[in-house]
Design a protein around this motif. Structure first.
Motif, mmCIF file in Angstrom:
data_model
loop_
_atom_site.group_PDB
_atom_site.id
_atom_site.type_symbol
_atom_site.label_atom_id
_atom_site.label_comp_id
_atom_site.label_asym_id
_atom_site.label_seq_id
_atom_site.Cartn_x
_atom_site.Cartn_y
_atom_site.Cartn_z
ATOM 1 N N ARG A 32 -49.495 32.400 -25.847
ATOM 2 C CA ARG A 32 -50.016 31.172 -26.445
ATOM 3 C C ARG A 32 -51.381 31.481 -27.039
ATOM 4 N N ASN A 33 -51.650 30.856 -28.165
ATOM 5 C CA ASN A 33 -52.938 31.080 -28.809
ATOM 6 C C ASN A 33 -53.379 29.838 -29.555
ATOM 7 N N GLU A 34 -54.622 29.832 -29.889
ATOM 8 C CA GLU A 34 -55.233 28.700 -30.594
ATOM 9 C C GLU A 34 -56.309 29.234 -31.521
ATOM 10 N N VAL A 35 -56.426 28.628 -32.690
ATOM 11 C CA VAL A 35 -57.471 29.010 -33.625
ATOM 12 C C VAL A 35 -57.910 27.772 -34.394
ATOM 13 N N GLU A 40 -56.415 33.662 -27.069
ATOM 14 C CA GLU A 40 -55.013 34.048 -26.927
ATOM 15 C C GLU A 40 -54.755 34.579 -25.526
ATOM 16 N N GLU A 41 -53.572 34.268 -25.023
ATOM 17 C CA GLU A 41 -53.082 34.810 -23.765
ATOM 18 C C GLU A 41 -51.707 35.412 -24.020
ATOM 19 N N VAL A 42 -51.458 36.598 -23.456
ATOM 20 C CA VAL A 42 -50.164 37.257 -23.583
ATOM 21 C C VAL A 42 -49.764 37.792 -22.211
ATOM 22 N N TYR A 43 -48.553 37.461 -21.772
ATOM 23 C CA TYR A 43 -48.014 37.946 -20.503
ATOM 24 C C TYR A 43 -46.684 38.640 -20.801
ATOM 25 N N GLN A 44 -46.541 39.876 -20.334
ATOM 26 C CA GLN A 44 -45.361 40.665 -20.680
ATOM 27 C C GLN A 44 -44.745 41.334 -19.455
#
Length: 675
Positions: free
Chosen positions: A368-371, A343-347
């Protein structure tokens, strides 16, 4: 729609779980520790908030050894946290949780990171680190937090850079199961107006669960996370926060734990509902067991094919005699779990004072994330298929004049070394042709029954609001938000040798009857595949609250919110047939030649229709739905003292409806309503 009327009286800070006490110079308690929360979208003392809030500071989390969400539920009333079987998780607050499975489903508990909604997140895969606080709001919170907060909100607030000075911390530990856990933080002021903070976590250990079949441990962890934060205060009225977060896990975490079953000896049910026992499900009740049985082959296909069945529904099943270990940390499985997530998070968060009496706040971000994970869904090792009478019958059919043309391609792929050798089956194949096409084969003495669940998700979110701090009796908060989410490749596979076997036999039976013009075929897909190719969400809301302070102690809050959600879903489900089939043996069967690389190369793909709701022939079912709702709340609170608050609250939440994934066999409503 859910409504709630609650009368909460007593000490408001009782909502804090075991609060710490501040100390005066003499070392005696000086009062209740003051915690600032944003439960009402403004920075307020927890004691002044007329909402059932449990707030944990970083010190509380450490003191109570709350390292993750599973630990969190042990310190909260009316809250449970569970990991689901489809690589997601669910918070249940006051008995209201998430029972919906699908790409367009929403949770009943709003999950927020630094006040930003996280519609689909891997936030709770990892452990907590370098947090400022964690807030849990119980009860409908639709007015200020918007959609899908019918049970409450979990808001995770990360620590921000401290411009007052340099600081750093770290800890490392080693434990049994070869466990390594490392956490660290460094805070660096850059001049007087800029600060940088970097924190990270690394966690690696062997699994707690022992697998008898492989003499190894499973359900281990191998993950890391890193977060960087930048704070800029260009002036006394402006604060700008930027943050970036990355998380990655790649290990043998198991999505499911030990299962208890009182085995049904009749095979009508896999497990009986009367009591729990350390037994294994009856394999004759499974789909793979049913459609590969002598009865299915003889009755549903042709009496001449009854001998091809792998067993009788009235006889021993594939789990007969299989022992389920009584130890909850011991299993006996033949397919080892795999788990991958990132997961990547930009705020960005901007807080601006507009004079002395107005404040503006903006929060926006991209994530964006992936599992993707696999597990042995039966948690058992089946009896060996080596020497099975049905496989000897398949070998005989493959060598028979005439019929051999249609059955030999099946035998070559499923039993390449004959009926006394290992059996082979399909691995997951996104082209839906598996072992009969150009997909990968898995070979073993037993059927490797496993499932795979996965998705990719991206989201943009933005929210802005203005709040006042007038000297008079009236104040307000007014804001709006927007969320766009997109889910891709939300897949769920179920693989088993019995499914591959039936796919081949059904195709051979059709070819032998002349239905394919003499071309040997199989029935794709040779496994269950729920394929939600793309789902989108566009949501916006306009909200506001008015505050009427009649005296220093008595205040009335009136709030309202308008929500609008638009959802789309492109999906189809495959198992031997297209979307218009009503049963496995006939209906809208799909026939594909052996060796193809994709299901679209099937002989009759041009007539394969996956959308029952339209007249046209469609390769996907595509639906769009919209939902709109007004929600609100009214609160009357009375401040008995600086630390005691009583209030009467009425609030209404909203959870949007969605779109059901289609079925390969049978029918289901396309959509479901909001609540």
């Amino acid at each position: 729609m859910r409504g709630k009327l609650s009368l909460l009286a007593g000490v408001c800070v009782a909502a804090i779980a075991n609060p710490a006490f501040a100390q005066d110079a003499a070392g005696e308690p000086d009062g209740i520790q003051e915690i600032i929360v944003t439960a009402q979208r403004q920075s307020q003392r927890l004691q002044d908030v007329p909402i059932a809030v449990s707030a944990f500071s970083s010190e509380m989390l450490k003191k109570q050894q709350i390292n993750n969400s599973s630990d969190l539920q042990l310190s909260l009333p009316n809250v449970t946290f569970t990991k689901t079987n489809f690589t997601s998780s669910s918070f249940t607050i006051r008995g209201i949780g998430d029972l919906c499975v699908g790409a367009s489903c929403d949770t009943a508990t709003g999950i927020h990171l630094n006040d930003m909604p996280m519609v689909s997140s891997r936030l709770f895969e990892t452990e907590f680190f370098d947090l400022e606080r964690l807030e849990v709001l119980r009860g409908p919170q639709g007015t200020l937090f918007g959609r899908n907060a019918t049970s409450g909100v979990v808001n995770v607030i990360t620590a921000k850079p401290d411009l007052s000075g340099f600081s750093a911390s770290g800890e490392a530990e080693y434990g049994n199961y070869n466990s390594y856990r490392i956490r660290g933080m460094i805070n660096v002021p850059i001049g007087e107006t800029l600060g940088l903070r970097v924190a990270g976590l690394y966690n690696k250990r062997d699994g707690y669960t022992y697998n008898i079949n492989t003499d190894s441990r499973i359900d281990g962890r191998d993950m890391f996370a890193i977060r960087g934060s930048l704070r800029w205060e260009p002036g006394p009225n402006t604060t700008i926060d930027l943050s970036a977060y990355y998380f990655r896990e790649d290990d043998d975490r198991s999505r499911i734990q030990k299962q208890l079953c009182h085995r049904d000896p009749t095979g009508i049910l896999g497990c009986l509902p009367d009591r729990l026992a350390n037994e294994t499900t009856n394999g004759n009740a499974t789909l793979a067991g049913l459609i590969s049985s002598n009865e299915f082959m003889g009755i549903a296909v042709s009496p001449a094919f009854a001998a091809l069945g792998l067993g009788s529904l009235y006889g021993p099943d594939k789990f007969t005699g299989v022992v389920n270990p009584t130890d909850p940390r011991t299993v006996n499985i033949d397919y080892l779990p795999t788990y991958f997530a990132k997961e990547e998070v930009y705020q960005l968060k901007v807080q601006q004072k507009l004079g002395d009496q107005l404040n503006f706040s903006f929060t926006g971000g991209y994530t964006r994330n992936e599992v993707r994970s696999r597990t042995d869904y039966n948690l058992a090792v089946e009896n060996s298929y080596v020497g099975n009478p049905g496989l000897f019958a398949l070998a005989a059919f493959a060598n028979a004049p005439g019929l051999g043309t249609f059955f030999k391609p099946i035998a070559d792929r499923l039993i390449p070394n004959g009926p006394t050798g290992n059996i082979c089956q399909s691995d997951v194949d996104y082209n839906d042709v598996g072992i009969y096409g150009q997909g990968k084969a898995l070979c073993a003495p037993t059927s490797l029954d496993f499932d795979e669940s996965g998705l990719k998700y991206t989201q943009w979110a933005a929210e802005g609001h203005i709040d006042s701090s007038f000297d008079g009796m009236f104040n307000f908060l007014l804001g709006a938000n927007y969320v766009r989410g997109e889910t891709k490749n939300n897949d769920y596979f179920v693989n088993a040798f019995g499914l591959d076997y039936a796919s081949g036999i059904l195709g051979a039976a059709a070819a032998a009857s002349g239905a394919t013009g003499g071309i040997p075929v199989f029935r794709p897909s040779p496994f269950y595949h729920s394929d939600s190719r793309k789902a989108t969400l566009n949501s916006y809301g306009i909200f506001g609250e008015a505050y009427f302070k009649f005296s220093d102690k008595l205040k009335l809050t009136l709030g309202g919110r308008y929500n609008h959600d638009s959802k789309t879903l492109q999906a189809r489900t495959l198992l031997f047939s297209d979307g218009r089939s009503t049963e496995f043996t006939g209906g809208n069967a799909i026939f594909a030649p052996f060796g193809v690389s994709d299901i679209t190369q099937a002989l009759n793909w041009a007539t394969a229709d996956f959308d029952k709701s339209t007249i046209a022939i469609e390769p996907w079912q595509e639906n769009k739905v919209t939902f709109s709702k007004m929600t609100g709340r009214a609160v009357l609170d009375y401040q008995i003292s600086s630390d005691n608050l009583v209030y009467l609250s009425y609030s209404r939440g909203y959870k949007s409806g969605g779109i059901n994934p289609p079925l390969s066999v049978g029918d289901v409503n396309n959509t479901f309503r909001s609540e």
